[in-house]
Write a protein that holds these residues in place. Structure first.
Motif, PDB file in Angstrom:
ATOM      1  N   ASP A 166      25.760 -34.718  39.463  1.00 52.80           N
ATOM      2  CA  ASP A 166      25.518 -34.021  38.195  1.00 52.80           C
ATOM      3  C   ASP A 166      25.142 -32.564  38.443  1.00 52.80           C
ATOM      4  O   ASP A 166      25.642 -31.654  37.770  1.00 52.80           O
ATOM      5  N   LEU A 167      24.257 -32.338  39.427  1.00 54.26           N
ATOM      6  CA  LEU A 167      23.845 -30.966  39.726  1.00 54.26           C
ATOM      7  C   LEU A 167      25.004 -30.185  40.345  1.00 54.26           C
ATOM      8  O   LEU A 167      25.253 -29.031  39.963  1.00 54.26           O
ATOM      9  N   SER A 168      25.720 -30.805  41.265  1.00 52.57           N
ATOM     10  CA  SER A 168      26.861 -30.125  41.892  1.00 52.57           C
ATOM     11  C   SER A 168      27.895 -29.733  40.839  1.00 52.57           C
ATOM     12  O   SER A 168      28.431 -28.614  40.858  1.00 52.57           O
ATOM     13  N   GLY A 169      28.171 -30.654  39.913  1.00 56.65           N
ATOM     14  CA  GLY A 169      29.121 -30.354  38.857  1.00 56.65           C
ATOM     15  C   GLY A 169      28.644 -29.238  37.949  1.00 56.65           C
ATOM     16  O   GLY A 169      29.443 -28.385  37.519  1.00 56.65           O
ATOM     17  N   MET A 170      27.347 -29.214  37.681  1.00 62.78           N
ATOM     18  CA  MET A 170      26.808 -28.127  36.854  1.00 62.78           C
ATOM     19  C   MET A 170      26.968 -26.782  37.544  1.00 62.78           C
ATOM     20  O   MET A 170      27.284 -25.784  36.901  1.00 62.78           O
ATOM     21  N   PHE A 171      26.729 -26.746  38.839  1.00 61.20           N
ATOM     22  CA  PHE A 171      26.901 -25.487  39.564  1.00 61.20           C
ATOM     23  C   PHE A 171      28.348 -24.998  39.444  1.00 61.20           C
ATOM     24  O   PHE A 171      28.607 -23.817  39.184  1.00 61.20           O
ATOM     25  N   ARG A 172      29.295 -25.902  39.639  1.00 59.83           N
ATOM     26  CA  ARG A 172      30.702 -25.508  39.554  1.00 59.83           C
ATOM     27  C   ARG A 172      31.059 -25.054  38.138  1.00 59.83           C
ATOM     28  O   ARG A 172      31.711 -24.009  37.948  1.00 59.83           O
TER      29      ARG A 172
ATOM     30  N   ALA B 232      29.424 -21.673  37.292  1.00 57.04           N
ATOM     31  CA  ALA B 232      30.099 -20.536  37.931  1.00 57.04           C
ATOM     32  C   ALA B 232      31.346 -20.151  37.146  1.00 57.04           C
ATOM     33  O   ALA B 232      31.636 -18.957  36.959  1.00 57.04           O
ATOM     34  N   ARG B 233      32.094 -21.148  36.678  1.00 61.05           N
ATOM     35  CA  ARG B 233      33.282 -20.857  35.886  1.00 61.05           C
ATOM     36  C   ARG B 233      32.915 -20.210  34.546  1.00 61.05           C
ATOM     37  O   ARG B 233      33.533 -19.221  34.126  1.00 61.05           O
ATOM     38  N   LEU B 234      31.893 -20.741  33.888  1.00 65.80           N
ATOM     39  CA  LEU B 234      31.451 -20.187  32.598  1.00 65.80           C
ATOM     40  C   LEU B 234      30.896 -18.776  32.771  1.00 65.80           C
ATOM     41  O   LEU B 234      31.091 -17.909  31.915  1.00 65.80           O
ATOM     42  N   GLU B 235      30.216 -18.542  33.880  1.00 62.29           N
ATOM     43  CA  GLU B 235      29.682 -17.209  34.129  1.00 62.29           C
ATOM     44  C   GLU B 235      30.817 -16.217  34.357  1.00 62.29           C
ATOM     45  O   GLU B 235      30.772 -15.076  33.851  1.00 62.29           O
TER      46      GLU B 235
ATOM     47  N   ALA C 173      21.452 -23.151  48.248  1.00 59.15           N
ATOM     48  CA  ALA C 173      22.599 -22.867  49.114  1.00 59.15           C
ATOM     49  C   ALA C 173      23.881 -23.412  48.492  1.00 59.15           C
ATOM     50  O   ALA C 173      24.941 -22.756  48.550  1.00 59.15           O
ATOM     51  N   GLU C 174      23.808 -24.589  47.888  1.00 53.87           N
ATOM     52  CA  GLU C 174      24.988 -25.158  47.237  1.00 53.87           C
ATOM     53  C   GLU C 174      25.417 -24.306  46.047  1.00 53.87           C
ATOM     54  O   GLU C 174      26.616 -24.085  45.825  1.00 53.87           O
ATOM     55  N   ALA C 175      24.432 -23.825  45.274  1.00 51.72           N
ATOM     56  CA  ALA C 175      24.747 -22.961  44.140  1.00 51.72           C
ATOM     57  C   ALA C 175      25.445 -21.693  44.606  1.00 51.72           C
ATOM     58  O   ALA C 175      26.412 -21.223  43.978  1.00 51.72           O
ATOM     59  N   GLU C 176      25.000 -21.163  45.721  1.00 53.17           N
ATOM     60  CA  GLU C 176      25.617 -19.947  46.250  1.00 53.17           C
ATOM     61  C   GLU C 176      27.060 -20.225  46.689  1.00 53.17           C
ATOM     62  O   GLU C 176      27.959 -19.414  46.428  1.00 53.17           O
ATOM     63  N   ARG C 177      27.275 -21.373  47.298  1.00 52.18           N
ATOM     64  CA  ARG C 177      28.640 -21.716  47.701  1.00 52.18           C
ATOM     65  C   ARG C 177      29.550 -21.878  46.495  1.00 52.18           C
ATOM     66  O   ARG C 177      30.759 -21.608  46.565  1.00 52.18           O
ATOM     67  N   ALA C 178      28.947 -22.283  45.374  1.00 55.64           N
ATOM     68  CA  ALA C 178      29.735 -22.439  44.140  1.00 55.64           C
ATOM     69  C   ALA C 178      30.019 -21.100  43.478  1.00 55.64           C
ATOM     70  O   ALA C 178      30.807 -21.029  42.524  1.00 55.64           O
ATOM     71  N   GLY C 179      29.375 -20.050  43.972  1.00 52.90           N
ATOM     72  CA  GLY C 179      29.619 -18.717  43.425  1.00 52.90           C
ATOM     73  C   GLY C 179      28.506 -18.176  42.552  1.00 52.90           C
ATOM     74  O   GLY C 179      28.659 -17.115  41.926  1.00 52.90           O
ATOM     75  N   LEU C 180      27.357 -18.849  42.523  1.00 49.01           N
ATOM     76  CA  LEU C 180      26.232 -18.394  41.702  1.00 49.01           C
ATOM     77  C   LEU C 180      25.286 -17.531  42.521  1.00 49.01           C
ATOM     78  O   LEU C 180      25.045 -17.795  43.705  1.00 49.01           O
ATOM     79  N   ARG C 181      24.741 -16.501  41.886  1.00 43.97           N
ATOM     80  CA  ARG C 181      23.784 -15.602  42.537  1.00 43.97           C
ATOM     81  C   ARG C 181      22.568 -15.418  41.623  1.00 43.97           C
ATOM     82  O   ARG C 181      22.369 -14.358  41.038  1.00 43.97           O
ATOM     83  N   PRO C 182      21.751 -16.450  41.470  1.00 47.00           N
ATOM     84  CA  PRO C 182      20.603 -16.337  40.560  1.00 47.00           C
ATOM     85  C   PRO C 182      19.602 -15.297  41.048  1.00 47.00           C
ATOM     86  O   PRO C 182      19.302 -15.219  42.245  1.00 47.00           O
ATOM     87  N   ARG C 183      19.087 -14.513  40.130  1.00 50.57           N
ATOM     88  CA  ARG C 183      18.109 -13.472  40.478  1.00 50.57           C
ATOM     89  C   ARG C 183      16.683 -14.007  40.537  1.00 50.57           C
ATOM     90  O   ARG C 183      15.817 -13.393  41.151  1.00 50.57           O
TER      91      ARG C 183
END
Length: 402
Positions: free
Chosen positions: A165-171, A174-177, A214-224
């Motif tokens: 669920d979390l992995s899917g949310m990250f992906r 990233a697409r929505l962002e 780290a997983e979020a970053e691999r998905a393309g997210l860069r949270p501040r």
């Protein structure tokens, strides 16, 4: 605007009675003084512990019973850059009350009025896939990028997502962002046992959190803003600071780890003082049962004092025969059952107490007064519960001019 699902202001916020700082307490049966300078100074002290990290002050639950709007302003004056308010309705009430600082909210059901939240510039939490989908739909409806924080469950077993669920949310996020629908400003989680310094679960949760980042970053997210530290972690675990701390009970000068130290140990001071007045004082013979059920019986000639607060005001019924109070510098214990509107103190035969004398129920550790922690210890709960349960019949008087 569709208001089908709009939520009213938080009821505690709407109903809370307040007094001017210079108001006389003459004629009041009880009141709570809220020291806004203490709030400001506590936030500043917590910020110093956080170094370069920002402070998100938790003001949920009507600011732990202290009063949302004045406390939020005092926290911002102390250096907080963000406010945390659990319930969406209360977050909207904060905006309606004039608060313009960033606000994070995380508890709302499917079908909640997220469009109004986005229009109100409230940061929404995506704690589950359905929430991310509804935030995205609301953002498209409004035509505005929604600022969100994603909540990972790192082991508390409560809110947030884990696993696929979390992995899917990250992906998906990233697409929505990338499409401009959302801005993933933050990722956060919450400790299960930060109030037990040294417990192995603390480090284990940090490792899970860092793996999620780290997983979020691999998905393309860069949270501040990465945030994990609550009050207990802020005071005892500097390694959990990340980009932002999220203190709650310590903002109000209460210790989240009383076994380690009280407020003074951590450079904090209690912001709430609860005072009542004796409304009846009378002589009492030995052998007299007191209050409902006669669970307390006098053993000698004594004097009884009646305090006009009860469980309708937040005085715990579980505090019957154990809750602390102070009159004229002397410490007493509730005699018998706490009733809906009142309880009794056995003052002793030599007490000089008189009708109208003040009774300190919650005061400051440094002054040797009964504290929220004393009440909590007496009934085997936490100091958070003692202050948050203080009812709206007890007017708040805000001191400090903030």
């Amino acid at each position: 605007m569709d208001t089908t699902h709009s939520q009213p202001p938080h009821p505690t916020t709407a109903a809370l009675s307040t007094l001017p700082a210079d108001a006389s307490t003459e004629g009041l049966s009880a009141w709570a003084d809220i020291d806004l300078e203490a709030i400001r100074d506590n936030v500043a002290a917590l910020g110093r512990r956080a170094g370069d990290a920002e402070v998100m002050a938790v003001v949920k639950g009507d600011a732990y019973g202290h009063g949302l709007l004045p406390v939020a302003r005092a926290a911002l004056a102390g250096g907080a850059s963000y406010l945390a308010i659990a319930q969406l309705g209360e977050a909207l009430a904060a905006r309606a009350g004039g608060l313009t600082a960033p606000v994070l909210t995380w508890l709302f059901p499917p079908g909640a009025d997220l469009a109004t939240a986005i229009r109100s510039d409230i940061t929404l939490t995506a704690a589950a896939p359905w929430a991310l989908a509804e935030i995205a739909a609301a953002a498209r409806e409004v035509g505005t990028t929604a600022t969100i924080h994603i909540k990972a469950d790192t082991g508390l077993g409560r809110g947030g997502s884990w696993g696929e669920d979390l992995s899917g949310m990250f992906r998906d996020a990233a697409r929505l962002e990338a499409d401009g629908v959302i801005d993933v400003e933050g990722i956060f989680s919450h400790f299960a046992r930060a109030d037990e310094p040294g417990d192995p679960s603390i480090r284990a949760q940090q490792e899970v959190f860092e793996a999620a980042l780290a997983e979020a970053e691999r998905a393309g997210l860069r949270p501040r803003l990465r945030h994990l530290a609550n009050s207990a972690a802020t005071l005892t675990n500097p390694s959990a600071t990340y980009d932002m701390i999220r203190p709650g009970v310590s903002v109000y000068g209460l210790s989240p780890v009383p076994d380690v130290g009280g407020p003074t140990h951590f450079g904090l001071r209690e912001a709430m003082r609860v005072t009542a007045r004796l409304i009846n004082v009378k002589d009492c013979p030995p052998g007299q049962g007191i209050s409902y059920g006669h669970r307390y019986t006098t053993t000698e000639q004594t004097r009884l004092g009646l305090v006009p607060l009860g469980y309708a005001d937040g005085i715990p019924r579980h505090a019957s025969s154990v809750g602390p109070a102070q009159v004229g510098g002397r410490r007493y214990t509730v005699a018998g059952r706490v009733c809906m509107d009142q309880f009794v103190l056995d003052l002793g035969a030599d007490s000089p107490a008189a009708v109208g004398d003040p009774v300190t129920l919650i005061g400051q550790e440094a002054k040797g007064e009964p504290t929220a922690q004393d009440w909590a210890a007496a009934i085997d709960t936490i100091n958070y519960e003692i202050v948050t349960r203080l009812g709206s019949r007890v007017p708040r008087r805000y001191l400090g001019g903030l």
